[in-house]
Enzyme design. Structure first.
Site, short mmCIF file in Angstrom:
data_model
loop_
_atom_site.label_atom_id
_atom_site.label_comp_id
_atom_site.label_asym_id
_atom_site.label_seq_id
_atom_site.Cartn_x
_atom_site.Cartn_y
_atom_site.Cartn_z
N PRO A 14 0.83 -1.21 0.00
CA PRO A 14 0.00 0.00 0.00
C PRO A 14 0.87 1.26 0.00
CG PRO A 14 -0.54 -1.46 1.85
CD PRO A 14 0.69 -2.00 1.22
N GLU A 15 0.59 2.13 -0.93
CA GLU A 15 1.30 3.40 -1.01
C GLU A 15 0.40 4.50 -0.45
OE1 GLU A 15 4.32 4.13 -2.24
OE2 GLU A 15 4.94 2.32 -3.29
N ARG A 60 1.29 -11.36 5.63
CA ARG A 60 2.74 -11.36 5.87
C ARG A 60 3.11 -10.75 7.22
NH1 ARG A 60 5.76 -9.46 0.53
NH2 ARG A 60 7.54 -10.09 1.80
N HIS A 92 -5.42 -15.08 8.99
CA HIS A 92 -4.77 -13.78 8.81
C HIS A 92 -5.68 -12.59 9.12
CE1 HIS A 92 -1.69 -16.23 7.07
NE2 HIS A 92 -2.37 -16.48 5.98
#
Ligand SMILES: [Zn+2]
Length: 284
Positions: free
Chosen positions: A2-3, A120, A101
């Site tokens: 994500p930016e 992750r 998750h």
């Protein structure tokens, strides 16, 4: 990963779902993400009203009614999944079952649920105090927001003064400007006709005058694209903040340059271990 525009879009979605509402339940399904969660994490949040949600660089900053601040970072693969009861259909329905998750679950007063999902686990969450935010280790070193009023051509020229690193690396330095990632730096340099290899100190005057609006422009266009994806989420539930972009330079090695009037070809080089895509013809 994500930016900044994705994080901004996530913040907008969270605002719609959570701002002004009470956290009725907070559940942490594991003791930590990238870092351990703060002690008594869920208990310290439960019952608090969410005053406002803002973005700083790529952090989501949630201000609570007791002066606490929840700081969240999406890391590499973190997502916020929103579920809201559909009051206009038969009954409210049930939220979907939790998945692997799904690490942290926030429930708010109107029955909506926000789930932090991160395969992750490079994402993280921290608690701070509102009055300590500016000096917090995550924020103390950050330069101005690229979309904020303090980020001007004059500011940028001064920040780059004496810097003998390539402009590409200087723009990725969070002390110069906060939250800019590799893709957006490539795109802004392409749009403003500045070579990524140019030494940072030489980006001043007219070049800085071109670069600052180009940075704002590429970010704002991406946020707009995210905003249109967000309108769907106001109706249905889902994952906040991920949307398709089309890039003019990034990922386009060997393709014709998209800059109007330019007959160049996009090339890829590696700078500080990261790919840079640029047009050597019009980027000088
Ligand atoms: Zn070109």
């Amino acid at each position: 990963m994500p930016e900044l525009p994705e994080v901004e879009t996530v913040c907008r979605g969270l605002r719609m779902a959570m701002e002004g509402r009470v956290l009725t339940q907070v559940t942490a399904r594991r003791p930590g993400l990238r870092f351990p969660l703060p002690a008594d994490f869920a208990a310290r949040l439960r019952g608090r009203r969410i005053e406002r949600i803002e973005r700083r660089a790529k952090y989501i900053v949630v201000h609570l009614d007791d002066g606490q601040v929840l700081i969240m970072h999406l890391g590499m693969s973190g997502r916020m999944n929103l579920w809201a009861p559909q009051v206009d259909t038969q009954g409210a329905g049930d939220p979907p079952p939790l998945a692997t998750h799904d690490h942290v679950i926030f429930e708010v007063g109107n029955g909506s649920r926000v789930v932090f999902h991160d395969p992750r686990r490079f994402g993280f969450m921290a608690l701070s105090r509102e009055d300590e935010l500016d000096s917090h280790p995550y924020f103390a070193h950050l330069g101005p927001e690229p979309l904020g009023d303090a980020f001007t051509p004059d500011y940028l020229s001064q920040a780059l003064e004496g810097k003998r690193t390539p402009i590409k690396a200087a723009l990725l330095d969070q002390r110069v400007v906060a939250g800019l990632g590799n893709i957006y730096v490539c795109e802004a340099l392409h749009m403003s006709g500045i070579s990524p290899r140019r030494l940072a100190h030489s980006v001043s005057g007219q070049r800085a005058e071109r670069l600052v609006p180009a940075i704002r422009d590429v970010l704002e266009r991406a946020i707009q694209a995210g905003g249109s994806s967000l309108r769907d989420y106001a109706q249905v539930d889902g994952e906040l903040g991920y949307f398709q972009h089309s890039w003019r330079a990034y990922g386009r090695e060997g393709e014709a340059c998209g800059q109007p009037g330019c007959k160049g070809t996009i090339e890829r080089i590696v700078q500080s271990g990261r790919s840079t895509f640029f047009c050597p013809r019009h980027q000088r």
